[in-house]
Design an enzyme around this catalytic site. Structure first.
Site, PDB file in Angstrom:
ATOM      1  N   CYS A 114      -2.723 -10.860  -4.751  1.00  0.00           N
ATOM      2  CA  CYS A 114      -1.577  -9.957  -4.840  1.00  0.00           C
ATOM      3  C   CYS A 114      -0.349 -10.605  -5.464  1.00  0.00           C
ATOM      4  CB  CYS A 114      -1.228  -9.426  -3.457  1.00  0.00           C
ATOM      5  SG  CYS A 114      -2.559  -8.472  -2.685  1.00  0.00           S
ATOM      6  N   HIS A 250       6.257  -6.735  -3.193  1.00  0.00           N
ATOM      7  CA  HIS A 250       4.845  -6.377  -3.172  1.00  0.00           C
ATOM      8  C   HIS A 250       4.656  -5.228  -2.194  1.00  0.00           C
ATOM      9  CE1 HIS A 250       0.588  -6.427  -2.947  1.00  0.00           C
ATOM     10  NE2 HIS A 250       0.507  -7.077  -1.810  1.00  0.00           N
ATOM     11  N   ASN A 280      -1.658  -0.408  -1.435  1.00  0.00           N
ATOM     12  CA  ASN A 280      -1.577  -1.779  -1.951  1.00  0.00           C
ATOM     13  C   ASN A 280      -2.462  -1.891  -3.189  1.00  0.00           C
ATOM     14  OD1 ASN A 280      -1.691  -4.527  -2.459  1.00  0.00           O
ATOM     15  ND2 ASN A 280      -2.088  -5.123  -0.340  1.00  0.00           N
TER      16      ASN A 280
END
Length: 323
Positions: A114, A250, A280
């Protein structure tokens, strides 16, 4: 003076199919209330068969070029962050290069989960400052729907697919006006690799190939590490929390995003949030959120934007950008 990296354009791509929490609850032991309360997510996008990492990355790259008023001829390099490449090789970045009609320069994939987009920005910025390149596409593109364990309700509801891209352009710095990427800060701690990982790959075909996560441990480390990376970026530029115009974090969990906003003393309206609609999307989450906020006019030229992300590895980092 060495050139600086100007963020010239942003773009994003989301798959056509939207999957709500209610739709997931028809096949998984979960509910809209359960997912929203713990994560803030209400829907996500899932890729169709043709919407591969390269397909989505190409679409996002074209949007970034258009936003910058640039063409493929302005691109010297492509750095593509992904944990879900179309093939072991060639790199997904090179598939994008071919689709864009670029026959020069270079490209490669970068794997930092990520945090991949932040890592990509750091690498591209270093190349621009060194004079190696003048135009770099930095892309995050992920198809996480293809590595999820649909028997694990604790993880399969958290992720979505998509791609985001930026075009970085070399520009001679102006003494009176610091623009572009001011600094990047990347970190990793391999001893924490077992709290968030994919179980197997080409080298271990006997493994499931599914994402595995200890959510409690990831949450615990996320807020601490991200806060450290944020403070590091501000200290490196002699700035304070009050100088930040926008936080683009994020998009993993609304609780983590809210905690970071509180630590920085930023009101909710100055924190870009897309996790409710995108879930996500790993390395694509920061550039997708950035592209949305630039497109709708929230983020404007001259403003100071802080980007941060944490992912499996553990990997984490931050970037401070003057738009």
């Amino acid at each position: 003076m060495p050139p600086c990296s100007i963020l010239a354009g942003c773009g994003g791509y989301l798959p056509e199919r939207v999957v709500t929490n209610d739709e997931l609850s028809r096949t998984i032991d979960t509910s809209d209330d359960w997912i929203r309360e713990r994560t803030g997510i209400r829907q996500r996008h899932f890729a169709a068969r043709h919407e591969t990492a390269a397909f989505m990355a190409t679409a996002a790259a074209r949007a970034a070029l258009a936003d910058a008023g640039a063409t493929a001829a302005d691109v010297d390099a492509i750095i593509l962050a992904t944990s879900t490449p179309d093939q072991a090789f060639p790199a997904t970045a090179l598939r994008v290069q071919a689709e864009l009609g670029i026959t020069r320069g270079f490209g490669f994939d970068l794997s930092a989960a990520c945090a991949g987009f932040i890592y990509g920005l750091s690498v591209a910025d270093g190349m621009i400052r060194a004079g190696q390149v003048r135009g770099v596409l930095v892309i995050g593109s992920e198809v996480y729907s293809r590595i999820l364990n649909w028997q694990d309700r604790g993880t399969c509801v958290l992720f979505g697919d998509g791609a985001g891209a930026v075009l970085l352009r070399a520009e001679q710095p102006r003494h009176h006006d610091r623009r572009g990427i001011l600094s990047t800060h990347i970190h990793a701690q391999g001893t924490l690799g077992d709290i968030l990982y994919v179980d197997g790959a080409v080298g271990q075909p006997d493994k499931s190939g599914h994402l595995v996560m200890n959510g409690r441990e990831v949450f615990r480390h996320a807020v601490t590490r991200l806060a450290e990376a944020v403070d590091e970026a501000l200290a490196a530029n002699n700035l304070s929390h009050a100088d930040i115009d926008w936080l683009v974090p994020h998009q993993a969990n609304r609780r983590i995003i809210d905690a970071m906003g509180r630590k920085l003393g930023l009101p909710p309206e100055r924190v870009v949030v897309t996790v409710d609609r995108h879930a996500n999307t790993s390395a694509a989450s920061v550039p997708l959120a950035l592209a949305e906020a630039c497109r709708d006019g929230r983020i404007r030229p001259g403003q100071l934007v802080l980007l941060e992300a944490l992912g499996g590895g553990l990997t984490w980092g931050s970037a401070l950008v003057r738009m």
